[in-house]
Design an enzyme around this catalytic site. Structure first.
Site, short mmCIF file in Angstrom:
data_model
loop_
_atom_site.label_atom_id
_atom_site.label_comp_id
_atom_site.label_asym_id
_atom_site.label_seq_id
_atom_site.Cartn_x
_atom_site.Cartn_y
_atom_site.Cartn_z
N TYR A 1 -1.90 -10.23 -7.96
CA TYR A 1 -3.01 -9.32 -7.60
C TYR A 1 -4.19 -9.54 -8.55
O TYR A 1 -5.33 -9.71 -8.11
CB TYR A 1 -2.56 -7.85 -7.65
CG TYR A 1 -3.72 -6.90 -7.46
CD1 TYR A 1 -4.42 -6.89 -6.25
CD2 TYR A 1 -4.14 -6.05 -8.48
CE1 TYR A 1 -5.52 -6.05 -6.07
CE2 TYR A 1 -5.23 -5.20 -8.30
CZ TYR A 1 -5.91 -5.21 -7.10
OH TYR A 1 -7.01 -4.39 -6.93
N LYS B 1 -8.11 -11.03 -7.82
CA LYS B 1 -9.38 -10.37 -8.16
C LYS B 1 -10.22 -11.24 -9.10
O LYS B 1 -11.45 -11.16 -9.09
CB LYS B 1 -9.11 -8.98 -8.76
CG LYS B 1 -8.54 -8.00 -7.74
CD LYS B 1 -9.50 -7.76 -6.58
CE LYS B 1 -8.90 -6.92 -5.47
NZ LYS B 1 -9.80 -6.76 -4.31
N1 LIG Z 1 -7.59 1.90 -6.21
C1 LIG Z 1 -7.77 1.17 -7.30
O1 LIG Z 1 -7.29 1.53 -8.40
C2 LIG Z 1 -8.60 -0.07 -7.25
C3 LIG Z 1 -9.12 -0.58 -8.45
C4 LIG Z 1 -9.88 -1.74 -8.42
C5 LIG Z 1 -10.12 -2.37 -7.22
N2 LIG Z 1 -9.60 -1.86 -6.05
C6 LIG Z 1 -9.87 -2.58 -4.80
O2 LIG Z 1 -10.59 -1.72 -3.94
C7 LIG Z 1 -10.37 -2.11 -2.59
C8 LIG Z 1 -10.08 -0.88 -1.76
O3 LIG Z 1 -8.84 -0.33 -2.16
P1 LIG Z 1 -8.53 1.23 -2.21
O4 LIG Z 1 -8.18 1.54 -3.60
O5 LIG Z 1 -9.58 2.00 -1.55
O6 LIG Z 1 -7.16 1.24 -1.37
P2 LIG Z 1 -6.69 1.99 -0.05
O7 LIG Z 1 -6.99 3.44 -0.10
O8 LIG Z 1 -5.26 1.56 0.11
O9 LIG Z 1 -7.58 1.34 1.10
C9 LIG Z 1 -7.37 0.04 1.57
C10 LIG Z 1 -8.06 -0.11 2.92
O10 LIG Z 1 -7.86 -1.46 3.38
C11 LIG Z 1 -7.20 -1.45 4.65
N3 LIG Z 1 -6.36 -2.63 4.73
C12 LIG Z 1 -5.30 -2.94 3.95
N4 LIG Z 1 -4.75 -4.10 4.35
C13 LIG Z 1 -5.50 -4.54 5.39
C14 LIG Z 1 -5.43 -5.67 6.23
N5 LIG Z 1 -4.47 -6.59 6.11
N6 LIG Z 1 -6.35 -5.81 7.23
C15 LIG Z 1 -7.32 -4.87 7.40
N7 LIG Z 1 -7.42 -3.77 6.62
C16 LIG Z 1 -6.52 -3.61 5.64
C17 LIG Z 1 -6.44 -0.10 4.68
O11 LIG Z 1 -6.16 0.39 5.98
P3 LIG Z 1 -4.80 -0.02 6.78
O12 LIG Z 1 -3.66 0.22 5.84
O13 LIG Z 1 -4.80 0.84 8.00
O14 LIG Z 1 -4.95 -1.46 7.13
C18 LIG Z 1 -7.46 0.80 3.99
O15 LIG Z 1 -8.47 1.17 4.89
C19 LIG Z 1 -9.26 -3.15 -2.62
O16 LIG Z 1 -9.81 -4.44 -2.50
C20 LIG Z 1 -8.65 -2.96 -3.99
O17 LIG Z 1 -8.04 -4.13 -4.48
C21 LIG Z 1 -8.86 -0.72 -6.04
#
Ligand SMILES: NC(=O)c1ccc[n+]([C@@H]2O[C@H](COP(=O)([O-])OP(=O)(O)OC[C@H]3O[C@@H](n4cnc5c(N)ncnc54)[C@H](OP(=O)(O)O)[C@@H]3O)[C@@H](O)[C@H]2O)c1
Length: 272
Positions: free
Chosen positions: A163, A167
């Site tokens: 992961y 990134k």
């Molecule tokens: N949360 C953290 O701590 C954090 C920190 C740094 C960076 N990020 C990054 O921020 C971004 C958003 O994450 P989040 O934290 O908001 O997580 P989240 O709440 O799990 O949201 C992820 C979104 O992506 C969709 N998704 C996942 N797999 C997919 C696929 N194969 N095709 C299409 N859509 C897909 C999900 O919907 P479905 O499940 O319905 O597909 C959901 O809408 C990610 O790139 C993550 O790596 C997160």
């Protein structure tokens, strides 16, 4: 947090009429889609779960904007193609490559197929969508591309090795593209948050301490677009980033071993 009116105007004038947000059904993507709807952007929203996407589309339509929902898995070629098809004939000015997920634990014990799937979603889909829309943006002489990196991008992270590496790819890709696309009027922004309370933790099987709420991120991210190429959104992300940057890279890996070890310790105690 809400975007000030002058920011809404700036974004709409610079990047309107349509924005694409992948992973718009929850967490950071939902927050960005909501802020953009309040700024008057029509949206193409994507996620896999169709029912959830329909509910989100209804919410976003209350801001008097058009919403196109694309329920598709972007780990698959056909899923990416559906997003491109939905954008045909529309004046798209913003691409938000947000969909992504993490996992955790020892890489050696992980399923190879699931590690490859993570790369497809977090990297390959971003590459393909960015390539397609960067060409369109270059031709029209304007556009914005946001890529979701992370604080894990800046060093190796034991127990989230693949992961974090995905990134690091996004971070590097975004920084270089920002320079290449600038002469064509296209802005690129790498976003590197620390832990955020979303669906991410559950899918990655991490229990994260001191997480921010997604509502703290939308405004700093969108405000940074077009003004800088990197943003570490939210106070807690900034503090973590600052602390990590005071030590050499090998020490950062050690610190991350401790941090991620803490986020995943329930797995070893048998609770996860
Ligand atoms: N949360 C953290 O701590 C954090 C920190 C740094 C960076 N990020 C990054 O921020 C971004 C958003 O994450 P989040 O934290 O908001 O997580 P989240 O709440 O799990 O949201 C992820 C979104 O992506 C969709 N998704 C996942 N797999 C997919 C696929 N194969 N095709 C299409 N859509 C897909 C999900 O919907 P479905 O499940 O319905 O597909 C959901 O809408 C990610 O790139 C993550 O790596 C997160």
């Amino acid at each position: 947090m809400n975007l000030p009116n002058q920011e809404k105007l700036r974004l709409k004038n610079k990047y309107g009429d349509w924005a694409i947000v992948t992973g718009a059904s929850s967490g950071i993507g939902l927050e960005l889609a909501t802020q953009l709807a309040t700024a008057g952007f029509n949206l193409i929203i994507n996620a896999r779960n169709q029912e959830r996407l329909i509910i989100v589309a209804q919410q976003l339509k209350s801001h008097n904007v058009e919403i196109k929902s694309v329920a598709a898995d972007i780990s698959e070629k056909e899923g990416i193609e559906k997003i491109i098809q939905a954008a045909q004939g529309l004046k798209v000015g913003l691409l938000i490559n947000n969909a992504g997920y993490g996992n955790s634990g020892l890489f050696v014990d992980a399923s190879l197929d699931s590690e490859i799937n993570l790369l497809r979603v977090n990297c390959e889909a971003v590459l393909v969508l960015t390539h397609f829309f960067a060409q369109q943006f270059k031709q029209q002489g304007r556009g914005g591309i946001i890529l979701l990196s992370s604080l894990v991008a800046f060093q190796g992270v034991p127990y989230a090795a693949n992961y974090a590496a995905s990134k690091a790819y996004i971070q590097s890709f975004a920084e270089a593209l920002a320079v290449e696309l600038k002469p064509f009027g296209v802005d690129v922004l790498a976003v590197a948050p620390g832990p955020v309370e979303t669906g991410f933790g559950q899918r990655a099987n991490m229990i994260m301490d001191n997480a921010m709420m997604p509502e703290e991120l939308g405004v700093p991210i969108l405000t940074a677009l077009g003004k800088q190429t990197n943003v570490v959104p939210g106070l807690r992300s900034k503090v973590l980033n600052y602390a990590l940057n005071t030590v050499p890279r090998f020490m950062k890996v050690k610190i991350m071993e401790k941090v991620m070890g803490g986020f995943t310790k329930h797995q070893r105690s048998g609770a996860g």
